[in-house]
Design a protein around this motif. Structure first.
Motif, PDB file in Angstrom:
ATOM      1  N   UNK A   2       0.827  -1.204   0.000  1.00 16.73           N
ATOM      2  CA  UNK A   2       0.000   0.000   0.000  1.00 16.73           C
ATOM      3  C   UNK A   2       0.869   1.265   0.000  1.00 16.73           C
ATOM      4  N   UNK A   3       1.880   1.258   0.871  1.00 16.54           N
ATOM      5  CA  UNK A   3       2.747   2.435   0.972  1.00 16.54           C
ATOM      6  C   UNK A   3       3.433   2.743  -0.337  1.00 16.54           C
ATOM      7  N   UNK A   4       3.995   1.692  -0.950  1.00 13.75           N
ATOM      8  CA  UNK A   4       4.712   1.891  -2.213  1.00 13.75           C
ATOM      9  C   UNK A   4       3.760   2.298  -3.315  1.00 13.75           C
ATOM     10  N   UNK A   5       2.571   1.686  -3.316  1.00 14.06           N
ATOM     11  CA  UNK A   5       1.580   1.986  -4.348  1.00 14.06           C
ATOM     12  C   UNK A   5       1.154   3.451  -4.257  1.00 14.06           C
ATOM     13  N   UNK A   6       0.885   3.898  -3.026  1.00 13.17           N
ATOM     14  CA  UNK A   6       0.484   5.290  -2.855  1.00 13.17           C
ATOM     15  C   UNK A   6       1.632   6.225  -3.215  1.00 13.17           C
ATOM     16  N   UNK A   7       2.865   5.824  -2.810  1.00 13.86           N
ATOM     17  CA  UNK A   7       4.034   6.639  -3.156  1.00 13.86           C
ATOM     18  C   UNK A   7       4.159   6.796  -4.658  1.00 13.86           C
ATOM     19  N   UNK A   8       4.008   5.667  -5.372  1.00 12.37           N
ATOM     20  CA  UNK A   8       4.090   5.712  -6.834  1.00 12.37           C
ATOM     21  C   UNK A   8       2.986   6.582  -7.408  1.00 12.37           C
ATOM     22  N   UNK A   9       1.793   6.445  -6.852  1.00 13.88           N
ATOM     23  CA  UNK A   9       0.653   7.208  -7.348  1.00 13.88           C
ATOM     24  C   UNK A   9       0.875   8.709  -7.180  1.00 13.88           C
ATOM     25  N   UNK A  10       1.308   9.085  -5.970  1.00 14.72           N
ATOM     26  CA  UNK A  10       1.578  10.511  -5.734  1.00 14.72           C
ATOM     27  C   UNK A  10       2.642  11.031  -6.691  1.00 14.72           C
ATOM     28  N   UNK A  29      13.014  11.909   0.632  1.00 17.83           N
ATOM     29  CA  UNK A  29      12.147  10.728   0.520  1.00 17.83           C
ATOM     30  C   UNK A  29      10.708  11.051   0.118  1.00 17.83           C
ATOM     31  N   UNK A  30      10.426  12.278  -0.288  1.00 10.80           N
ATOM     32  CA  UNK A  30       9.040  12.657  -0.537  1.00 10.80           C
ATOM     33  C   UNK A  30       8.633  12.406  -1.986  1.00 10.80           C
ATOM     34  N   UNK A  31       7.378  11.992  -2.203  1.00  9.22           N
ATOM     35  CA  UNK A  31       6.895  11.801  -3.571  1.00  9.22           C
ATOM     36  C   UNK A  31       6.989  13.083  -4.403  1.00  9.22           C
ATOM     37  N   UNK A  32       6.919  14.231  -3.724  1.00  4.84           N
ATOM     38  CA  UNK A  32       7.033  15.505  -4.436  1.00  4.84           C
ATOM     39  C   UNK A  32       8.355  15.590  -5.179  1.00  4.84           C
ATOM     40  N   UNK A  33       9.440  15.291  -4.452  1.00  2.00           N
ATOM     41  CA  UNK A  33      10.769  15.369  -5.072  1.00  2.00           C
ATOM     42  C   UNK A  33      10.929  14.258  -6.102  1.00  2.00           C
ATOM     43  N   UNK A  34      10.420  13.058  -5.740  1.00  6.61           N
ATOM     44  CA  UNK A  34      10.474  11.957  -6.705  1.00  6.61           C
ATOM     45  C   UNK A  34       9.749  12.326  -7.976  1.00  6.61           C
ATOM     46  N   UNK A  35       8.568  12.938  -7.826  1.00  6.41           N
ATOM     47  CA  UNK A  35       7.793  13.342  -8.994  1.00  6.41           C
ATOM     48  C   UNK A  35       8.525  14.384  -9.813  1.00  6.41           C
ATOM     49  N   UNK A  36       9.205  15.305  -9.129  1.00  8.83           N
ATOM     50  CA  UNK A  36       9.968  16.335  -9.850  1.00  8.83           C
ATOM     51  C   UNK A  36      11.082  15.684 -10.675  1.00  8.83           C
ATOM     52  N   UNK A  37      11.784  14.729 -10.037  1.00 10.79           N
ATOM     53  CA  UNK A  37      12.878  14.050 -10.743  1.00 10.79           C
ATOM     54  C   UNK A  37      12.329  13.283 -11.942  1.00 10.79           C
ATOM     55  N   UNK A  38      11.201  12.602 -11.733  1.00 10.07           N
ATOM     56  CA  UNK A  38      10.624  11.830 -12.828  1.00 10.07           C
ATOM     57  C   UNK A  38      10.068  12.746 -13.923  1.00 10.07           C
TER      58      UNK A  38
END
Lengths: 426, 304
Positions: free
Chosen positions: A205-213, A278-287
């Motif tokens: 669940x955690x990873x799925x939500x992280x990916x989704x965000x 570790x935030x999805x925000x930064x991950x999303x920016x990188x992606x």
């Protein structure tokens, strides 16, 4: 000089055999290549499904528990913080196996039930305090090793010392099974829990939500920016050395190893802009950075493929450049642009390298509730589980891959449906 | 550099048959081939009469360059308010380029450069004050390949009026769409399926839809770039009839490869050759009594 018709015909016929042979060869090669591809795909899917499907089911133990008031509410009201809920489980087990008295044996017995069972007891009482003082039949998750034995993933015949389950425990498992107290249920924990050290409690669940965000951040940033860049470069920008330079750089950027984008995100977003680690925000920016060139290239190709006659027609009735783009070019290019965006998103969903650099490869138990909560992503979770020594994580790794592929399939399906809806024929 | 000699026996008896078939005219011109001393080469000046009474569009010394390629050389031509003028000539002679100068469609080609002066109703269309968008609303264009928008028939016609804000409300827009389709001779065929895609029509219907789309904006000049080259003879005939009707209200400039078509629809003909405007004259004169050798060669089928 006129050439003899007969000679020409003979020459044609002489070469014909070889031409046909070459054609057959080429067809065979194509068929071979396709077969190899299909075989690999089948092998991939069959191993994945055979290894991972068992993770969707989980062994549970049915226990008759007594919600003893002495344990739960020593002071007269339910204590949900300090009460020893594990004792409820312990007592229930002792009732089934009264002959076990030795301390070490008792500990072995307790280890057959997941440590999550105590939390489950607490949750039950919190939800319904009126159960205190009653006896209930309840199903609690078995420990991962028990689950493995039941699923046949642990070899009973090898030496006890090499086995994570003792002979005693095997005997107890068989007895529980014989008494019908072992039940196999759908593994809801896999979809409702975050990561855990205990395989039977670990969920995606955690990873799925992280990916989704992350994907939300990525699509919100990368698609509009990419589409706008593509429209500008294709429709408005003058063709000169600068635009050539930009084009070359975008094409190169699409080929840059993804970890480089992770380094960039680390340097810019975390170190310089002080965004949370570790935030999805930064991950999303990188992606977003990663998918931007893909989206730009695909969008430009889609815009280029809009027939010039449509542009001319619009210009001819006096549409301004912007009207031509927004009324005619974009609607026709949109399916192609969406395809590009989805290809970019799919790539982003499968990326783990850039996430390593920004701290998203972490053991995070809590399911992220927002864009700045610490999170991991599906591929990272797969990597983490694949790295874990417990036998039960192996099947969960495969299960997580199946979920990831399902996620991808869902995205592609959405893309196909979206494309069908916006597609217009001309 | 070359002197153009005027044709000596200009008035030949065959010239007085306006309804004569094109083939007859060609043979007429062919019979007289070589019997006169006439202009042999491309010159700096245009033979015939580039001027006309009541000039509406005037091109003076227009040159067009595509990069280093000099596509149009010193073309001077006047077009009157309600006439059909046909631009003919072999492929690559610059007739389409000249046509596209008249509504500044060449602006969209980055390497294109236009010099000289083109005026519409006395106003320089290449002046900085004139917005090409406004110009194209006054000078409509119909293209070689029917190119309806991938929208409904209604939206195709309504598009121009919509973006220019020509209709105050829906009923006014409906009226414009209906009149335009009617004048393009398409209303009867499509009035029950206005919300069907324009791309689903036949080639000839599509081209008439494009004409309806053009006249919906109520232009003053209509440019047609080989409008019938992708159509069958029946559809062609319909479009030609239509041009005849439209010429009462619009100046029509048509580029065509078909000399029969030029003969049928136009009042004047301009012959282009390698970027030069070689000869302009009344249609009858061009086809029966061309003054320039190149014109004669072309209409008799020896070039092109």
């Amino acid at each position: 000089m006129t050439r003899s018709k007969n000679v020409s015909r003979q020459k044609v016929e002489a070469g014909l055999k070889q031409r046909r042979r070459r054609e057959r060869w080429f067809q065979m090669l194509g068929l071979l290549a396709t077969t190899i591809g299909v075989v690999f795909l089948l092998v991939f899917f069959s191993t994945l499904i055979s290894k991972g499907s068992s993770a969707f089911m989980q062994t549970h133990i049915m226990l008759d528990v007594e919600y003893s008031a002495e344990i739960i509410s020593p002071d007269g009201k339910p204590d949900t913080v300090y009460a020893d809920y594990d004792a409820i489980i312990r007592n229930a087990l002792m009732e089934i196996f009264p002959e076990v008295t030795d301390r070490r044996e008792r500990r072995d017995l307790q280890r057959m039930v997941s440590i999550g069972a105590g939390y489950q007891m607490r949750a039950v009482i919190e939800r319904d305090p009126s159960l205190i003082g009653t006896r209930q039949s309840i199903v609690v998750p078995a420990a991962a090793n028990v689950d493995m034995v039941v699923k046949g993933n642990i070899d009973r015949d090898i030496d006890e010392n090499l086995r994570p389950v003792s002979d005693r425990q095997l005997a107890w498992i068989d007895r529980l099974d014989a008494e019908g107290k072992l039940v196999t249920q759908f593994n809801t924990a896999l979809f409702t829990n975050g990561d855990s050290r205990e395989p039977e409690l670990a969920g995606i669940r955690g990873a799925l939500m992280g990916s989704l965000y992350m994907l939300v951040v990525t699509i919100v940033l990368a698609f509009p920016v990419g589409a706008a860049a593509a429209v500008y470069l294709e429709e408005f920008a003058p063709r000169n050395r600068w635009s050539d330079l930009i084009e070359v750089n975008i094409n190169n950027l699409a080929a840059v190893p993804s970890i480089v984008f992770g380094l960039l995100a680390l340097a810019v977003f975390i170190n310089w802009m002080s965004l949370p680690r570790s935030a999805p925000l930064v991950g999303g920016l990188a992606l977003s950075l990663l998918t931007l060139p893909v989206i730009i290239i695909a969008s430009r190709a889609a815009i280029k493929s809009v027939p010039p006659s449509i542009r001319e027609a619009a210009l001819g009735v006096g549409a301004s450049k912007m009207q031509v783009v927004f009324h005619h070019v974009l609607p026709l290019a949109l399916p192609g642009m969406l395809t590009g965006a989805i290809i970019g998103m799919s790539r982003a969903l499968g990326e783990s390298a850039p996430l390593l650099m920004i701290g998203m490869v972490a053991f995070i138990v809590d399911v992220p509730a927002g864009f700045t909560d610490p999170a991991t992503a599906l591929p990272v979770q797969i990597y983490l589980w694949a790295d874990s020594p417990e036998r039960a994580f192996a099947e969960r790794t495969s299960a997580a891959i199946i979920v990831l592929l399902g996620f991808l399939l869902l995205m592609n399906l959405t893309a196909v449906i979206l494309r069908k809806r916006v597609e217009r024929k001309w | 550099m070359t002197k153009l000699t005027q044709k000596e026996d200009s008035a030949v008896s065959h010239a007085d048959a306006p309804d004569m078939q094109r083939s007859d005219r060609v043979s007429v011109a062919g019979e007289r081939r070589g019997d006169t001393a006439r202009a042999m080469e491309i010159g700096d000046t245009t033979v015939g009469n580039v001027r006309c009474a009541d000039a509406f569009v005037t091109a003076e010394k227009v040159n067009v360059y595509y990069g280093d390629n000099h596509a149009i050389k010193d073309v001077t031509l006047e077009i009157s308010r309600s006439e059909v003028i046909a631009l003919i000539g072999p492929s690559g002679c610059g007739k389409s380029t000249f046509l596209r100068c008249l509504n500044r469609m060449n602006d969209t080609i980055e390497s294109a450069r236009v010099t000289g002066r083109i005026t519409l109703d006395g106003q320089d269309i290449y002046s900085k004050e004139l917005d090409p968008v406004a110009l194209r609303a006054r000078v409509g264009m119909v293209f070689q390949k029917p190119n309806p928008f991938p929208k409904s028939i209604y939206d195709n016609v309504a598009y121009g009026p919509r973006i220019h804000g020509l209709a105050a409300d829906r009923s006014e827009l409906d009226a414009i769409v209906h009149t335009s389709l009617d004048r393009a001779g398409l209303l009867k065929e499509v009035k029950d399926r206005l919300d069907e895609p324009g791309t689903g029509l036949s080639g000839g219907q599509q081209q008439r839809l494009c004409i309806a789309r053009t006249i919906a904006v109520n232009p003053e000049v209509i440019l047609m770039d080989e409008p019938c080259s992708a159509l069958d003879p029946i559809a062609t005939a319909r479009i030609e009839d239509l041009m005849d009707e439209l010429s009462q209200n619009y100046a029509i400039v048509i580029v065509t490869h078909s000399m029969q078509q030029a003969a049928r629809v136009s009042k004047r003909v301009a012959y282009f050759h390698l970027g030069h405007l070689v000869e302009v004259d009344d249609t009858d004169r061009i086809f029966t009594n061309p003054q320039h050798k190149l014109t004669e060669d072309y209409i008799t089928g020896r070039i092109g």
